[in-house]
Design a protein around this motif. Structure first.
Motif, PDB file in Angstrom:
ATOM      1  N   THR A 338      -1.770  39.360 -53.217  1.00  0.00           N
ATOM      2  CA  THR A 338      -0.961  38.173 -52.927  1.00  0.00           C
ATOM      3  C   THR A 338       0.497  38.560 -52.786  1.00  0.00           C
ATOM      4  N   HIS A 339       1.013  39.321 -53.721  1.00  0.00           N
ATOM      5  CA  HIS A 339       2.345  39.913 -53.603  1.00  0.00           C
ATOM      6  C   HIS A 339       2.124  41.366 -53.200  1.00  0.00           C
ATOM      7  N   ASP A 340       2.025  41.596 -51.900  1.00  0.00           N
ATOM      8  CA  ASP A 340       1.641  42.925 -51.435  1.00  0.00           C
ATOM      9  C   ASP A 340       2.750  43.941 -51.691  1.00  0.00           C
ATOM     10  N   VAL A 341       2.334  45.208 -51.713  1.00  0.00           N
ATOM     11  CA  VAL A 341       3.248  46.294 -52.079  1.00  0.00           C
ATOM     12  C   VAL A 341       4.291  46.540 -51.002  1.00  0.00           C
ATOM     13  N   ALA A 342       5.331  47.270 -51.382  1.00  0.00           N
ATOM     14  CA  ALA A 342       6.314  47.864 -50.458  1.00  0.00           C
ATOM     15  C   ALA A 342       7.301  46.870 -49.887  1.00  0.00           C
ATOM     16  N   GLY A 343       7.498  45.752 -50.553  1.00  0.00           N
ATOM     17  CA  GLY A 343       8.472  44.784 -50.061  1.00  0.00           C
ATOM     18  C   GLY A 343       9.904  45.284 -50.083  1.00  0.00           C
ATOM     19  N   HIS A 344      10.203  46.257 -50.935  1.00  0.00           N
ATOM     20  CA  HIS A 344      11.566  46.811 -51.014  1.00  0.00           C
ATOM     21  C   HIS A 344      11.685  48.165 -50.320  1.00  0.00           C
ATOM     22  N   MET A 345      10.597  48.664 -49.730  1.00  0.00           N
ATOM     23  CA  MET A 345      10.633  49.988 -49.122  1.00  0.00           C
ATOM     24  C   MET A 345      11.280  49.939 -47.738  1.00  0.00           C
ATOM     25  N   VAL A 346      12.069  50.959 -47.435  1.00  0.00           N
ATOM     26  CA  VAL A 346      12.720  51.039 -46.125  1.00  0.00           C
ATOM     27  C   VAL A 346      12.284  52.272 -45.343  1.00  0.00           C
ATOM     28  N   SER A 347      11.479  53.146 -45.958  1.00  0.00           N
ATOM     29  CA  SER A 347      11.000  54.341 -45.271  1.00  0.00           C
ATOM     30  C   SER A 347       9.749  54.834 -45.974  1.00  0.00           C
ATOM     31  N   PRO A 348       8.876  55.566 -45.252  1.00  0.00           N
ATOM     32  CA  PRO A 348       7.647  56.056 -45.881  1.00  0.00           C
ATOM     33  C   PRO A 348       7.858  57.164 -46.896  1.00  0.00           C
ATOM     34  N   ASP A 349       9.053  57.723 -46.954  1.00  0.00           N
ATOM     35  CA  ASP A 349       9.286  58.779 -47.937  1.00  0.00           C
ATOM     36  C   ASP A 349       9.732  58.228 -49.286  1.00  0.00           C
ATOM     37  N   GLY A 350       9.695  56.924 -49.436  1.00  0.00           N
ATOM     38  CA  GLY A 350       9.996  56.326 -50.736  1.00  0.00           C
ATOM     39  C   GLY A 350      11.345  55.666 -50.845  1.00  0.00           C
ATOM     40  N   GLY A 351      12.141  55.672 -49.779  1.00  0.00           N
ATOM     41  CA  GLY A 351      13.430  54.998 -49.820  1.00  0.00           C
ATOM     42  C   GLY A 351      13.268  53.504 -50.033  1.00  0.00           C
ATOM     43  N   THR A 352      14.084  52.935 -50.895  1.00  0.00           N
ATOM     44  CA  THR A 352      13.982  51.514 -51.205  1.00  0.00           C
ATOM     45  C   THR A 352      15.329  50.815 -51.045  1.00  0.00           C
ATOM     46  N   ARG A 353      15.244  49.523 -50.895  1.00  0.00           N
ATOM     47  CA  ARG A 353      16.421  48.669 -50.858  1.00  0.00           C
ATOM     48  C   ARG A 353      16.215  47.576 -51.901  1.00  0.00           C
ATOM     49  N   PRO A 354      16.676  47.805 -53.123  1.00  0.00           N
ATOM     50  CA  PRO A 354      16.496  46.789 -54.157  1.00  0.00           C
ATOM     51  C   PRO A 354      17.259  45.516 -53.796  1.00  0.00           C
ATOM     52  N   PRO A 355      16.787  44.373 -54.270  1.00  0.00           N
ATOM     53  CA  PRO A 355      17.521  43.136 -53.997  1.00  0.00           C
ATOM     54  C   PRO A 355      18.854  43.133 -54.728  1.00  0.00           C
ATOM     55  N   PRO A 356      19.852  42.434 -54.192  1.00  0.00           N
ATOM     56  CA  PRO A 356      21.136  42.353 -54.897  1.00  0.00           C
ATOM     57  C   PRO A 356      21.003  41.581 -56.200  1.00  0.00           C
ATOM     58  N   GLU A 357      21.971  41.770 -57.065  1.00  0.00           N
ATOM     59  CA  GLU A 357      21.932  41.155 -58.397  1.00  0.00           C
ATOM     60  C   GLU A 357      21.749  39.648 -58.320  1.00  0.00           C
ATOM     61  N   ARG A 358      22.383  39.000 -57.364  1.00  0.00           N
ATOM     62  CA  ARG A 358      22.293  37.545 -57.288  1.00  0.00           C
ATOM     63  C   ARG A 358      20.866  37.095 -56.992  1.00  0.00           C
ATOM     64  N   TYR A 359      20.135  37.874 -56.217  1.00  0.00           N
ATOM     65  CA  TYR A 359      18.785  37.490 -55.800  1.00  0.00           C
ATOM     66  C   TYR A 359      17.762  38.464 -56.379  1.00  0.00           C
ATOM     67  N   ALA A 360      17.853  38.709 -57.657  1.00  0.00           N
ATOM     68  CA  ALA A 360      17.031  39.744 -58.292  1.00  0.00           C
ATOM     69  C   ALA A 360      15.535  39.477 -58.156  1.00  0.00           C
ATOM     70  N   ALA A 361      15.134  38.219 -57.982  1.00  0.00           N
ATOM     71  CA  ALA A 361      13.713  37.881 -57.891  1.00  0.00           C
ATOM     72  C   ALA A 361      13.150  38.047 -56.483  1.00  0.00           C
ATOM     73  N   LEU A 362      13.967  38.413 -55.505  1.00  0.00           N
ATOM     74  CA  LEU A 362      13.507  38.529 -54.122  1.00  0.00           C
ATOM     75  C   LEU A 362      12.565  39.722 -53.978  1.00  0.00           C
TER      76      LEU A 362
END
Length: 439
Positions: A338-362
């Motif tokens: 339901t909450h599928d994986v890799a929502g914060h991933m930006v590349s297949p090598d593991g790079g991520t883009r965490p949500p900003p502090e204001r929207y921590a639940a995104l």
């Protein structure tokens, strides 16, 4: 079966590329097994490892193993136990794309897998270690870099997966329509839930997640988990967040209803228009985080329009007043989970883009791309805990607390659709299913 064959061919290419990039010769995917509750002989219902379920329908596949090797058909080692306590599972119908070996003994099944692995130098085991045999000749268990490649690609759905999710949506919509009618007939939360199960023809264990069935102020509890057995003395509102599953793939749908044609009904209609306006802007290349922020700005205008705040929309957004009314993210990837994986991933090598502090639940910060399927679920809630915190801040002076108090009994609003991004635009799986099901 044609869609399924193309799906398997796509998975084979993805896994071969991921294995090569990480210097593995093979992967053994364990479907998993149930683990008993503590000090008990009962276990929760089985749900297969999603990496396994992407290849093979996980229903009935407990203990099974799947061997994936470059240049070879995938091999399914299927455990069909001899049993008179339970009905033995039937092997899945997989077509010519697989080699299938069936065993009534788990030891014989593992021995066969071990013999196949003797020909491979480095094998990765993908699955829950506690549910896999300990004597398998594998080099690593769940190597993170390999998982990164696999998770990143799972965001791009094949035609087979899209078809499964359309079917899961139709299942969920049948339940939603029955739940709506039960609410309008005066049913309790529990009775509404039972109506949903009956109409969607799912039992509790088949749901993609536990249904959220909330009347009145319960709609202000984001993951409300109880079902009152008696109807409320005064019916004000109803929120249902419930989905369907087909071959392991999920739908995730939320609707909110007013008991009367009142200003809360008008607020629901405004939120529905807001949601549809957001969906109309979706295109490949758009930043999902920017879309989430657009939701906040639009909700700020709704707060102004319904006289919930005394400032303008820009002030409601900049002073974070909206944060108290919409504490969760706009949406998430959906598929085998339901909450599928890799929502914060930006590349297949593991790079991520965490949500900003204001929207921590995104849960989703990726760039939107063709063949992604995700939810769009704006909400507007009247949650005492969050509003009490806002009241203590300077920004609380810009809130019309009397007006807010009027809406507290309704709990809140959430409207959630599942959308498929294509090169030509967005296909709203949820709206299409509702349109097809409604005379």
């Amino acid at each position: 079966m044609d869609l399924y064959a193309d799906h398997i061919a796509t998975l084979q290419r993805r896994w071969e590329a991921a294995l090569s990039a990480n210097r593995f010769d093979a992967a053994l995917i364990a479907a998993g097994t149930r683990q008993n509750y503590f000090l008990d002989d009962q276990a929760p219902p089985f749900r297969a490892n999603p990496h396994f379920a992407q290849w093979v329908d996980g229903a009935g596949s407990e203990n099974a193993l799947l061997l994936v090797r470059p240049g070879h058909k995938p091999t399914l080692y299927f455990h069909q136990q001899r049993d008179y306590w339970h009905l033995p599972p039937s092997p899945p119908q997989l077509g010519p794309a697989f080699d299938v070996e069936i065993f009534d003994s788990p030891d014989a099944m593992v021995d066969a897998a071990c013999r196949a692995l003797e020909r491979e130098n480095r094998t990765a085991l993908i699955g829950e270690p506690s549910g896999a045999p300990t004597n398998l000749p594998v080099a690593e268990i769940n190597p993170q870099q390999l998982l990164n490649h696999l998770h990143y690609r799972r965001a791009y759905k094949t035609s087979f997966e899209i078809d499964c999710m359309k079917r899961a949506t139709r299942i969920g919509v049948r339940g939603h329509l029955a739940a709506r009618d039960a609410f309008r007939a005066g049913a309790s939360e529990y009775e509404i839930h039972q109506a949903y199960l009956a109409s969607s023809q799912q039992n509790e264990t088949e749901l993609p997640y536990s249904n959220i069935v909330a009347q009145n102020e319960h709609a202000g509890v984001l993951h409300y988990q109880h079902y009152d057995r008696t109807p409320p003395a005064l019916r004000s509102s109803f929120l249902i967040d419930a989905g369907g599953r087909y071959r392991g793939y999920a739908s995730d749908i939320t609707r909110t209803y007013a008991a009367e044609a009142d200003d809360f009904a008008d607020l629901i209609a405004a939120m529905d228009r807001l949601q549809q306006s957001l969906i109309a802007t979706i295109r490949p290349g758009l930043d999902y985080l920017a879309l989430h922020e657009s939701m906040h700005r639009a909700i700020a205008q709704v707060l102004v329009d319904f006289r919930l705040v005394k400032c303008d929309a820009a002030g409601a957004f900049e002073r974070r007043i909206t944060d108290a009314f919409i504490p969760h993210g706009l949406g998430h990837l959906i598929g085998l989970q339901t909450h599928d994986v890799a929502g914060h991933m930006v590349s297949p090598d593991g790079g991520t883009r965490p949500p900003p502090e204001r929207y921590a639940a995104l849960r989703l910060t990726r760039e939107i791309a063709v063949d992604q399927i995700f939810t769009i679920e704006p909400g507007l809630y009247f949650i005492p805990m969050l509003l009490d915190e806002l009241r203590k801040k300077d920004a609380g002076r810009d809130v019309d607390w009397t007006r807010v108090g009027h809406f507290m009994r309704f709990g809140g609003i959430r409207i959630e659709d599942n959308v498929h991004v294509t090169a030509a635009g967005v296909v709203n799986l949820t709206r299409d299913a509702f349109a097809a099901a409604t005379p």
